[in-house]
Design a protein around this motif. Structure first.
Motif, mmCIF file in Angstrom:
data_model
loop_
_atom_site.group_PDB
_atom_site.id
_atom_site.type_symbol
_atom_site.label_atom_id
_atom_site.label_comp_id
_atom_site.label_asym_id
_atom_site.label_seq_id
_atom_site.Cartn_x
_atom_site.Cartn_y
_atom_site.Cartn_z
ATOM 1 N N THR A 162 0.841 -1.208 0.000
ATOM 2 C CA THR A 162 0.000 0.000 0.000
ATOM 3 C C THR A 162 0.873 1.254 0.000
ATOM 4 O O THR A 162 2.091 1.171 0.149
ATOM 5 C CB THR A 162 -0.865 0.057 1.278
ATOM 6 N N ARG A 168 -5.287 4.281 6.991
ATOM 7 C CA ARG A 168 -6.282 4.353 5.923
ATOM 8 C C ARG A 168 -5.558 4.140 4.593
ATOM 9 O O ARG A 168 -5.703 4.907 3.659
ATOM 10 C CB ARG A 168 -6.878 5.762 5.965
ATOM 11 N N SER A 170 -4.080 2.760 0.991
ATOM 12 C CA SER A 170 -4.662 2.246 -0.261
ATOM 13 C C SER A 170 -3.637 1.366 -0.962
ATOM 14 O O SER A 170 -2.443 1.696 -0.989
ATOM 15 C CB SER A 170 -4.982 3.389 -1.215
ATOM 16 N N LEU A 210 -5.855 -0.900 6.377
ATOM 17 C CA LEU A 210 -6.734 -0.393 5.318
ATOM 18 C C LEU A 210 -7.927 0.373 5.868
ATOM 19 O O LEU A 210 -8.848 0.694 5.136
ATOM 20 C CB LEU A 210 -7.244 -1.567 4.475
ATOM 21 N N TYR A 217 -12.124 -5.492 2.451
ATOM 22 C CA TYR A 217 -11.378 -4.891 1.348
ATOM 23 C C TYR A 217 -10.211 -5.793 0.935
ATOM 24 O O TYR A 217 -9.955 -5.993 -0.257
ATOM 25 C CB TYR A 217 -10.892 -3.507 1.804
ATOM 26 N N LYS A 276 -14.823 0.300 0.609
ATOM 27 C CA LYS A 276 -14.005 0.136 -0.594
ATOM 28 C C LYS A 276 -14.079 -1.274 -1.181
ATOM 29 O O LYS A 276 -13.446 -1.573 -2.190
ATOM 30 C CB LYS A 276 -12.549 0.484 -0.280
#
Ligand code: ADP
Ligand code: ASP
Ligand code: MG
Length: 471
Positions: A162, A168, A170, A210, A217, A276
């Motif tokens: 990520t 948080r 991605s 995440l 997710y 997500k």
């Protein structure tokens, strides 16, 4: 039942792996439903992530080392107790040793945080990772005990890389794709990997998460990269319901939802799916199923791209708590171009997530809804951007609010839905503080006082769902 699929991702939530008995039950479910190639994703045992957040915050504020010991003892009892019951006899000792290693690592980081007296998002992610890292070896051992060849991986080991937005993060999809295909795919023929949900790592290998509820997710990311036939989210309710059953007891299971509907619901607070989750599945057109670990004969909810031909106008109602309503006002805003875009930019720079925005027709007022945790940063950013320039007179906020979202693809092109929504809410005696309709027309969302949220949800459920039972 023979499973006609080739490749399946199954994610189990915290309640599903909440005790030795449940972990063994989950192992049975994997055995019963596995496709020739199956990946299992697990959450932490129920309650553990909350406890980890709590202890990390306490430790940063300064507590005695003895309290850290007590916490480690709680974690030991919770996980070691289970190890003896889920693992085959020949494995118990090694599994217990693995858990002890993880616990001593956790203890060291907690002591470290207590010395520094500061909890950064990065160290919090590290602490939170222990929930899933302790659960995965237990579930993997239970699978082996049921005769399934298995080993466990952290999300990062499995290949999920990520960005470094701790708390948080991605996924960086091209790197993730390359690694997952290298690490996990070749092993699928003869093993069922158990991957920790929720946690991954950045490019430097530092642990990231995440976002809360992020195991869903993880399952979707893996499903998308591995081009699975389906992604199954096993949880503690029969599927996606017409509303949160904890608020409205008449809530019932929705058989089929479109990706867009599920996305809107999850985005606006239906906790059953991380917001997500849908996106990676939708990109590859992979069906997502939400099913009940405790009622496996129920088929649950199927989420697919085709719109179900149904007579339902509204499919579901969600309630999102922990939000705050910000109001920016000032006559200096009238006729000044670009105010809304400056609001977006100022908030984005502070990494504040905007959930809703609406501008009054007088242009002298903009309302924004953000997550409650972001309020201070949001107000600070807006004051800095506008107050000095004499454009905005005031930035006010209200933290005791909730968003209600009414979702259904049938609303598209159906006239009078908004009127019915707001009449039902008004008849329930609930005052609406702000309204926004997304351009998708699949949802109408509005803000009410926190204390009115359940009442509004019940009124809408009665108006659109109980009154018009769907197919
Ligand atoms: P898990 O640990 O399995 O991920 P979660 O607690 O994250 O489970 O999500 C399941 C919970 O979501 C349910 O127990 C239910 O209370 C809540 N929930 C909220 N809205 C909905 C909805 N529309 N449909 C189903 N469950 C919902
Ligand atoms: N254990 C994490 C949480 O509680 C992730 C998850 O359950 O999906 O947020
Ligand atoms: Mg969840």
């Amino acid at each position: 039942m023979l499973n006609p699929m080739e490749r399946l991702i199954m994610k189990f939530g915290g309640t599903s792996v909440g005790s030795a008995e449940r972990i063994l039950m989950v192992a049975e479910l994997v055995k019963r439903f596995a496709a020739p190639e199956t990946v299992v994703v697990t959450s932490a045992m129920s309650g553990v992530t909350d406890r980890l957040v709590e202890i990390a915050e306490k430790v940063a504020r300064g507590i005695e080392e003895e309290q850290i010991h007590d916490f480690i003892q709680y974690m030991r009892e919770k996980h070691l107790g289970v190890a003896g019951e889920v693992a085959g006899r020949e494995e118990v000792e090694e599994l217990e040793a693995e858990i002890e290693r993880l616990l001593s690592e956790l203890e060291k980081i907690l002591v470290g945080i207590s010395y520094v007296g500061e909890l950064t998002p990065r160290s919090l992610d590290y602490v939170l990772s222990f929930g899933e890292r302790l659960a995965a070896p237990l579930l993997s051992a239970a699978l082996r005990r049921r005769g399934i060849n298995s080993r466990w991986y952290t999300g990062y080991e499995a290949g999920i890389v990520t960005d470094s937005t701790f708390g948080r993060a991605s996924p960086i999809m091209d790197i993730t794709e390359e690694r997952v295909l290298q690490v996990i795919e070749p092993r699928l023929r003869d093993t069922v990997p158990v991957v920790t949900g929720f946690i991954a790592g950045d490019e430097k290998g530092r642990i990231t998460t995440l976002g809360r509820g992020g195991s869903d997710y993880t399952a979707a990311i893996l499903g998308s990269v591995l081009e699975a036939d389906e992604i199954w989210i096993w949880t503690d309710v029969d599927g996606i319901l017409t509303t949160d059953p904890k608020l409205v007891k008449e809530a019932r299971v929705i058989k089929v939802l479109s990706y867009i509907e599920a996305m809107e619901l999850a985005y606006f607070g239906a906790k059953v799916l991380h917001p997500k989750t849908i996106e990676p599945a939708m990109e590859k057109g992979i069906p997502v199923r939400v099913r009940n670990t405790f009622n496996p004969d129920c088929e649950g909810t199927l989420i697919v791209s085709e719109q179900e031909k149904s007579s339902d106008i509204v499919k579901a109602i969600s309630v999102m708590k922990n939000v705050a309503l910000l109001n920016i006002s000032g006559v200096g805003m009238i006729g000044l171009p670009g105010v809304a875009s400056r609001v977006f930019t100022a908030l984005a720079q502070q990494k504040v997530n905007i959930l809703m925005i609406s501008q009054g027709s007088s242009e002298a007022n903009i309302s924004i809804v953000v997550e409650r945790a972001d309020v201070e940063r949001a107000v600070g950013a807006l004051q800095e951007e506008f107050l000095g320039a004499n454009i905005v007179k005031d930035v006010q906020y209200n933290e005791d609010v909730a968003i209600i979202a009414v979702v259904g693809a049938g609303m598209r092109g159906t006239r009078g839905v908004a009127a019915r929504v707001f009449t039902a809410v008004a008849n329930a005696g609930v005052n609406v503080l702000m309204i926004a309709q997304g351009s998708s027309e699949v949802n109408i969302s509005f803000v009410v006082a926190d204390e009115d949220a359940a009442k509004a949800a019940r009124a809408l459920h009665r108006e659109f769902i109980t009154k018009e039972p769907g197919t």
